[in-house]
Design a protein around this motif. Structure first.
Motif, mmCIF file in Angstrom:
data_model
loop_
_atom_site.group_PDB
_atom_site.id
_atom_site.type_symbol
_atom_site.label_atom_id
_atom_site.label_comp_id
_atom_site.label_asym_id
_atom_site.label_seq_id
_atom_site.Cartn_x
_atom_site.Cartn_y
_atom_site.Cartn_z
ATOM 1 N N GLY A 172 -0.778 0.578 -13.744
ATOM 2 C CA GLY A 172 -2.102 0.545 -13.137
ATOM 3 C C GLY A 172 -2.380 1.860 -12.441
ATOM 4 N N HIS A 173 -1.491 2.217 -11.512
ATOM 5 C CA HIS A 173 -1.611 3.525 -10.862
ATOM 6 C C HIS A 173 -1.313 4.621 -11.880
ATOM 7 C CE1 HIS A 173 -1.845 6.299 -7.578
ATOM 8 N NE2 HIS A 173 -0.569 6.644 -7.637
ATOM 9 N N ALA A 193 2.597 1.103 -6.242
ATOM 10 C CA ALA A 193 1.975 -0.128 -6.727
ATOM 11 C C ALA A 193 1.114 -0.746 -5.630
ATOM 12 C CB ALA A 193 3.039 -1.116 -7.200
ATOM 13 N N PHE A 194 1.607 -0.684 -4.399
ATOM 14 C CA PHE A 194 0.805 -0.904 -3.204
ATOM 15 C C PHE A 194 1.396 -0.021 -2.122
ATOM 16 C CE2 PHE A 194 4.193 -4.036 -2.647
ATOM 17 C CZ PHE A 194 4.491 -3.964 -1.303
ATOM 18 N N GLY A 214 -4.053 -1.318 -1.638
ATOM 19 C CA GLY A 214 -3.768 -1.078 -3.042
ATOM 20 C C GLY A 214 -3.313 0.347 -3.271
ATOM 21 N N PRO A 215 -3.047 0.703 -4.511
ATOM 22 C CA PRO A 215 -2.599 2.069 -4.821
ATOM 23 C C PRO A 215 -3.672 3.087 -4.463
ATOM 24 C CG PRO A 215 -3.222 0.905 -6.825
ATOM 25 C CD PRO A 215 -3.223 -0.110 -5.724
ATOM 26 N N PRO A 216 -3.275 4.345 -4.233
ATOM 27 C CA PRO A 216 -4.256 5.375 -3.899
ATOM 28 C C PRO A 216 -5.406 5.404 -4.908
ATOM 29 C CG PRO A 216 -2.043 6.221 -3.578
ATOM 30 C CD PRO A 216 -1.889 4.866 -4.204
ATOM 31 N N ARG A 217 -6.624 5.294 -4.397
ATOM 32 C CA ARG A 217 -7.793 5.072 -5.246
ATOM 33 C C ARG A 217 -8.097 6.237 -6.178
ATOM 34 N NH1 ARG A 217 -12.319 2.100 -1.383
ATOM 35 N NH2 ARG A 217 -11.297 0.038 -1.344
ATOM 36 N N TYR A 218 -7.940 7.441 -5.676
ATOM 37 C CA TYR A 218 -8.402 8.609 -6.412
ATOM 38 C C TYR A 218 -7.518 8.951 -7.611
ATOM 39 C CZ TYR A 218 -5.159 10.203 -2.809
ATOM 40 O OH TYR A 218 -4.088 10.307 -1.963
ATOM 41 N N GLY A 244 5.402 4.098 -1.350
ATOM 42 C CA GLY A 244 5.313 5.543 -1.500
ATOM 43 C C GLY A 244 4.644 6.237 -0.332
ATOM 44 N N HIS A 245 3.777 5.507 0.356
ATOM 45 C CA HIS A 245 3.042 6.061 1.495
ATOM 46 C C HIS A 245 2.974 5.012 2.590
ATOM 47 C CE1 HIS A 245 1.725 9.357 -1.157
ATOM 48 N NE2 HIS A 245 1.563 8.400 -2.055
ATOM 49 N N GLY A 246 3.188 5.427 3.821
ATOM 50 C CA GLY A 246 3.167 4.503 4.943
ATOM 51 C C GLY A 246 4.558 4.093 5.368
ATOM 52 N N LEU A 247 4.631 3.410 6.492
ATOM 53 C CA LEU A 247 5.909 3.008 7.065
ATOM 54 C C LEU A 247 6.480 1.786 6.348
ATOM 55 C CD1 LEU A 247 4.883 3.354 10.816
ATOM 56 C CD2 LEU A 247 6.285 4.953 9.506
ATOM 57 N N PRO A 248 7.806 1.658 6.296
ATOM 58 C CA PRO A 248 8.405 0.448 5.729
ATOM 59 C C PRO A 248 7.897 -0.790 6.463
ATOM 60 C CG PRO A 248 10.067 2.144 6.041
ATOM 61 C CD PRO A 248 8.824 2.634 6.726
#
Length: 278
Positions: A172-173, A193-194, A214-218, A244-248
């Motif tokens: 998807g991403h 994936a999220f 959700g996954p990075p939009r761009y 992939g992005h953000g804190l656990p």
């Protein structure tokens, strides 16, 4: 083997860049500028470990320093596993392969983007979202060329040198995006994936405000597949997740947030408009 990405703009460093967090004794999350890498292996029990994703371009020295701090000097991984091939996940892969001389594994559908054969679609600056989305055309979309150093993951779902873990196709991403899951303790490495921070918002990227998104939009091109991938991961009932992005994230915050995302993905994640929105 060469890095074929053009010299494009790289996003600013987040406030957590350079920090690491031991999520589990054998799962370490290291933040490299705007993206997370995972070191999988318990330094107290084994000499073997695996690197999942390779961070931003021109960051090899920072990654090597983090590896030395975690595992000691000259402790290279057995392999590198890539969740996908976007620039912020493969930025240092060419340099690290040259440094360590270790193989790289990825999904078969991702190999064209890792062998210089195909570039990703251009980022979508028209997509609904914040400032990061608007400047996304400045981000590299070119492939890297790992040549014979990259190979497809085993078809049986196993992950080399990661006993107990299995890879799950979560497209998807990107077409060949994967996530990694361990059934024993329901630990999840989700890639993009999220994510646990809304990645198109510069304010939220900088402040690291946690929210399952959700996954990075761009950079996401198939929203139907992305929704199915989130449903697949939610059904596994992960207890802890590194994205992939953000804190656990763990516990009820993870389970309730992921359940809501799977149920309301069309409202929470899918943009109202954009080049890749049906």
């Amino acid at each position: 083997m060469q890095d074929t990405m053009k010299n494009k703009f790289i996003p600013m460093t987040s406030l957590t860049s350079g920090l690491g967090q031991e999520v589990l004794p054998d799962l370490y999350c290291y933040t490299n500028q705007i993206v997370n890498l995972c070191f999988v292996g318990n330094p107290e029990k084994t000499n073997e470990w695996v690197l999942v994703d390779t961070g931003m371009p021109k960051s090899v020295d920072h990654i090597l320093d983090a590896v030395e701090e975690r595992f000691g000097k000259k402790r290279k991984p057995k392999v590198i596993v890539l969740t996908h091939g976007h620039f912020d996940h493969v930025g240092a892969v060419v340099d690290l392969v040259e440094e360590w001389n270790v193989p790289v594994f990825a999904h078969e559908l991702e190999l064209p983007f890792l062998t210089g054969k195909s570039n990703y679609p251009e980022p979508d600056e028209s997509v609904e979202g914040g400032l990061v989305a608007k400047i996304s055309p400045l981000f590299p979309n070119e492939s890297v060329d790992l040549g014979n150093n990259v190979e497809k993951l085993p078809s049986d779902g196993s992950v080399p040198y990661m006993p107990g873990w299995r890879w799950i196709h979560t497209p998807g991403h990107t077409p060949g995006h994967i996530s990694l899951f361990r059934d024993e303790d329901h630990a999840l490495i989700a890639g993009d994936a999220f994510v646990t921070v809304r990645q198109d918002s510069l304010f939220k990227v900088v402040t690291q405000i946690q929210e399952i998104s959700g996954p990075p939009r761009y950079l996401t091109t198939d929203w139907d597949a992305a929704w199915e991938s989130v449903k697949k991961l939610e059904a596994l009932k992960p207890t802890v997740a590194v994205t992939g992005h953000g804190l656990p994230m763990s516990g009820k915050e993870l389970s309730q947030g992921l359940e809501k995302l799977a149920r309301e993905f069309d409202r929470i994640a899918i943009p109202d408009y954009g080049r890749y929105v049906n």
